[in-house]
Design an enzyme around this catalytic site. Structure first.
Site, PDB file in Angstrom:
ATOM      1  N   SER A  74      14.615  27.896 -39.736  1.00  0.00           N
ATOM      2  CA  SER A  74      13.543  28.312 -40.635  1.00  0.00           C
ATOM      3  C   SER A  74      12.442  29.008 -39.863  1.00  0.00           C
ATOM      4  O   SER A  74      12.148  28.648 -38.715  1.00  0.00           O
ATOM      5  CB  SER A  74      12.952  27.112 -41.376  1.00  0.00           C
ATOM      6  OG  SER A  74      11.849  27.523 -42.169  1.00  0.00           O
ATOM      7  N   TYR A  88       9.367  18.857 -41.894  1.00  0.00           N
ATOM      8  CA  TYR A  88      10.465  19.780 -42.127  1.00  0.00           C
ATOM      9  C   TYR A  88      10.602  20.771 -40.979  1.00  0.00           C
ATOM     10  O   TYR A  88      11.704  21.026 -40.470  1.00  0.00           O
ATOM     11  CB  TYR A  88      10.245  20.524 -43.442  1.00  0.00           C
ATOM     12  CG  TYR A  88      11.248  21.617 -43.715  1.00  0.00           C
ATOM     13  CD1 TYR A  88      12.543  21.320 -44.109  1.00  0.00           C
ATOM     14  CD2 TYR A  88      10.887  22.959 -43.577  1.00  0.00           C
ATOM     15  CE1 TYR A  88      13.467  22.327 -44.357  1.00  0.00           C
ATOM     16  CE2 TYR A  88      11.797  23.971 -43.823  1.00  0.00           C
ATOM     17  CZ  TYR A  88      13.089  23.657 -44.213  1.00  0.00           C
ATOM     18  OH  TYR A  88      13.991  24.653 -44.451  1.00  0.00           O
TER      19      TYR A  88
END
Length: 258
Positions: free
Chosen positions: A145, A158
């Site tokens: 990500s 996350y």
């Protein structure tokens, strides 16, 4: 890739579905892993088959006891049934959750542990268990990500899980390279998936995101899947240990001075 096989985790929707579709379009037999939405997984398989490709589903919820064992057992059975062997060429670790409860002040131990169980532990041991099925020319592709280089409110835990996957990629590259297997991470930025659709449908949100992009639009699952599909080919055989930024140039700094 007409003689190759692939396992894509989280393949029933969004980026994962598009990865499955593009790999199948190149000729690969695709095992579509999913957590629990039978209808969505069935639709992915049907889309692939309608286009002349081959796929089969594997159901297993990551973060539960025996999750990786379930996937590998079903994978071996499905591959043997369709090809005569349990040989795997491409592993795409796409499945992940983003259930952060907040930043450093708001995160809970329960949410933190589940994030790492699904986003780090499961793909780590899936790679471990899949490697005996792979040979020279194999590909391991992790989905990371862009938040690992961008500090976003509420994304801390996350982002940590995705940073762990980037570290895993670099650290095992030497071991895998000796076997002729490459490993890379693809890091998406803002992408129009079902989860993001409600937010991205607001014109202000679209304008804000586009304004912070070098390529001034929101990404699509097809954008990310195209990078993954390339990494799965022979043409990408000299690329390993990389994190490929597939954000469209998110948050590179001011575009114009003055």
């Amino acid at each position: 890739m007409t003689t190759r096989t692939a396992l894509v985790t989280g393949g029933s929707r969004g980026i994962g579905r598009e990865i499955c579709i593009q790999l199948a379009a190149q000729g690969a037999l695709v095992a579509v892993h999913y957590a629990g939405d039978d209808a969505a997984a069935r639709q992915t398989v049907e889309l692939i088959e309608a286009a002349g490709g081959s796929a089969f589903p594997i159901r297993a919820r990551f973060g539960e006891e025996g999750d990786v064992d379930t996937v590998i057992t079903a994978l071996e059975e499905g591959l043997r049934e369709r090809t005569g062997t349990a040989h795997l060429d491409v592993l795409v670790n796409n499945a992940a959750i983003n259930d952060s409860a907040g930043g450093i002040d708001g995160e809970t131990p329960e949410a933190f542990d589940r994030l790492f169980a699904v986003n780090v532990r499961a793909p780590f041991f899936l790679i471990q268990r899949a490697l005996p099925l792979m040979g020279a020319g194999g590909r391991v592709i992790n989905i990371g990500s862009g938040v690992t280089r961008i500090a976003l409110p509420g994304e801390l835990a996350y982002a940590m899980t995705k940073a762990a996957m980037a570290t895993l990629t670099r650290n095992v590259a030497n071991d895998l390279g000796a076997r002729g297997i490459t490993i890379n991470t693809v890091a998406p930025g803002p992408t129009r998936t079902e989860r993001m659709a409600a937010f991205l449908d607001h014109p202000q949100a679209q304008a804000a995101i586009a304004g912070n992009q070098a390529i001034e639009r929101v990404g699509t699952p097809a954008d990310i899947a195209a990078v993954v599909a390339f990494l799965a080919t022979d043409a990408a055989g000299w690329l390993t240990a990389n994190v490929l930024d597939a954000t469209g140039g998110t948050y590179l700094g001011p575009k114009r001075m003055g």
